[in-house]
Design an enzyme around this catalytic site. Structure first.
Site, short mmCIF file in Angstrom:
data_model
loop_
_atom_site.label_atom_id
_atom_site.label_comp_id
_atom_site.label_asym_id
_atom_site.label_seq_id
_atom_site.Cartn_x
_atom_site.Cartn_y
_atom_site.Cartn_z
N ASP A 104 -1.36 -4.57 -3.71
CA ASP A 104 -1.40 -4.43 -5.18
C ASP A 104 -2.23 -5.58 -5.73
OD1 ASP A 104 -0.75 -4.65 -7.95
OD2 ASP A 104 1.24 -3.81 -7.62
N HIS A 160 0.72 2.04 -8.25
CA HIS A 160 1.42 1.84 -6.97
C HIS A 160 2.43 2.92 -6.61
CE1 HIS A 160 1.92 -1.83 -4.11
NE2 HIS A 160 1.63 -0.72 -3.47
N ASP A 212 8.71 -3.53 -6.45
CA ASP A 212 8.64 -2.09 -6.69
C ASP A 212 9.82 -1.36 -6.06
OD1 ASP A 212 6.30 -2.66 -8.06
OD2 ASP A 212 4.99 -2.05 -6.42
N HIS A 266 5.30 -7.94 -7.21
CA HIS A 266 6.54 -7.20 -7.49
C HIS A 266 7.10 -6.56 -6.22
CE1 HIS A 266 3.89 -7.01 -11.08
NE2 HIS A 266 4.99 -7.47 -11.66
N ASP A 299 2.23 -8.01 -3.01
CA ASP A 299 2.50 -7.65 -4.40
C ASP A 299 3.23 -8.79 -5.08
OD1 ASP A 299 3.16 -6.19 -6.80
OD2 ASP A 299 3.35 -4.35 -5.63
N ASP A 351 -2.25 -7.02 -8.37
CA ASP A 351 -1.56 -8.05 -9.16
C ASP A 351 -0.88 -9.13 -8.31
OD1 ASP A 351 1.09 -7.19 -8.53
OD2 ASP A 351 1.17 -5.86 -10.27
N GLU A 376 -3.76 -0.44 -8.14
CA GLU A 376 -3.58 -1.12 -9.42
C GLU A 376 -4.83 -1.85 -9.91
OE1 GLU A 376 -0.89 -0.81 -11.46
OE2 GLU A 376 0.66 -0.01 -10.11
N HIS A 416 5.89 3.38 -10.95
CA HIS A 416 5.23 2.45 -10.00
C HIS A 416 6.13 1.27 -9.63
CE1 HIS A 416 3.18 -0.75 -12.83
NE2 HIS A 416 4.40 -0.46 -13.23
N1 ARG Z 1 9.43 -4.49 -12.08
C1 ARG Z 1 8.68 -3.97 -13.19
C2 ARG Z 1 9.09 -2.52 -13.47
O1 ARG Z 1 9.86 -1.95 -12.77
C3 ARG Z 1 7.19 -4.06 -12.93
C4 ARG Z 1 6.69 -3.25 -11.76
C5 ARG Z 1 5.25 -3.46 -11.52
N2 ARG Z 1 4.79 -2.66 -10.43
C6 ARG Z 1 3.52 -2.57 -10.04
N3 ARG Z 1 3.28 -1.71 -9.07
N4 ARG Z 1 2.56 -3.26 -10.59
O2 ARG Z 1 8.63 -1.96 -14.44
MN MN Z 2 3.04 -2.83 -6.94
MN MN Z 3 2.63 -5.47 -8.73
#
Ligand code: ARG
Ligand code: MN
Ligand code: MN
Ligand code: MN
Length: 295
Positions: free
Chosen positions: A222, A97, A124, A122, A120, A224, A267, A137
């Protein structure tokens, strides 16, 4: 609008490497043909020539593999910017990402008041100070709104994304520092709990209404955000994500709004997939985002 499929096989920013194989996996499983069968024209279809390496342990400055990622993002930024200038709709296939930093800067170059819809688990939106992992990411949105490391902020020039032009859909895993940043910047968030409560239809109607005064929206998806039951082929697995129909409706509503400037799907990690299940599901979702309708 004619489409430009931009494979962005960069995966130095994620947790588990392998998303570099996603663009070609999706092509081998028939993505391009399926898009054409929707009656859409693909003018360009290529992979960016980006250099990846192998992940080492966490770097001391909490910015893992920054130099390589900066080079990759410059290439992505230029490509998105150029394809848009030439009047095509970029369909970016990641990669991890970190892509959104290059892609969104390319979009902002053409549409300074563009919005962002971010599907997402998250946000990010970590900075070097708040990131628990040092994985880049997890940081692109912070850089887009002008926070964090100067070198990340400088990708694609000085344009910044107005935090009021962002909507998150499907959040279910936030770091404490991220919660503060989201709050301080008054960023619109629909969590998984909000989707449970309101339904995806209502959430998307509100999200698109909220972004109505933007120049249009970039959709960044994303894998996830999906439940790992449906989508095991990604680096982070958390129970309780979106199901296929919810994600599909979300992307259909984006398309139906007529506001989509560009799309990005990231992702997908084919090395973690089972029987190409996640990849095949993602092809369906991409087509929904491009306007394929159900009965
Ligand atoms: N918040 C966590 C980190 O900063 C997970 C980030 C996940 N990001 C993603 N693009 N899947 O490491
Ligand atoms: Mn992401
Ligand atoms: Mn994510
Ligand atoms: Mn909120």
């Amino acid at each position: 609008k004619n489409i430009s499929v931009i494979g962005a096989p960069l995966d130095m920013g994620g947790v588990r490497q392998g998303s570099r194989f996603a663009p070609d996996t999706l092509r081998l499983l028939g993505l391009i043909d399926k898009i054409k069968r929707l009656g859409l024209d693909i003018d360009r279809d290529f992979n960016l020539d980006v250099k990846n390496g192998y992940k080492l342990e966490k770097s001391e400055d909490n910015l893992n593999h920054l130099d390589m990622i900066l080079e990759q993002l410059d290439i992505l930024f230029e490509s998105v910017k150029n394809q848009m200038e030439e009047g095509r709709l970029p369909l970016v296939i990641g990669g991890d990402h970190t892509t959104v930093l290059g892609t969104m800067k390319g979009v902002l170059n053409n549409y300074p008041n563009a919005g962002l819809i971010y599907f997402d688990a998250h946000a990010d939106i970590n900075t070097t100070e708040t990131s628990p992992s040092g994985n880049i990411h997890g940081m692109p949105i912070a850089a887009l709104i002008g926070m964090g490391d100067e070198r990340l902020k400088a990708v694609g020039g000085n344009l910044t994304l107005n935090p009021e032009n962002i909507v998150y859909v499907g959040l279910r895993d936030l770091d404490n520092g991220e919660k503060e940043i989201l709050k301080e910047n008054n960023i619109k968030c629909y969590t998984i709990a909000d989707i449970d409560q309101l339904g995806m239809g209502r959430v998307m109607d509100e999200a698109l209404e909220y972004l109505k005064n933007t120049d249009g929206v970039h959709v960044s998806f994303d894998v996830d955000c999906l439940d790992p039951i449906f989508a095991p082929g990604t680096g982070i697995h958390l129970f309780g994500g979106l199901n296929f129909r919810e994600a599909r409706l979300g992307l259909e509503k984006c398309h139906a709004s007529g506001k989509v400037l560009s799309l990005e799907f990231v992702e997908l990690n084919p090395l973690l997939d089972y029987d190409n299940k996640t990849a095949e599901l993602l092809i369906e979702l991409i087509c929904a985002g491009l306007g394929e309708v159900r009965l």
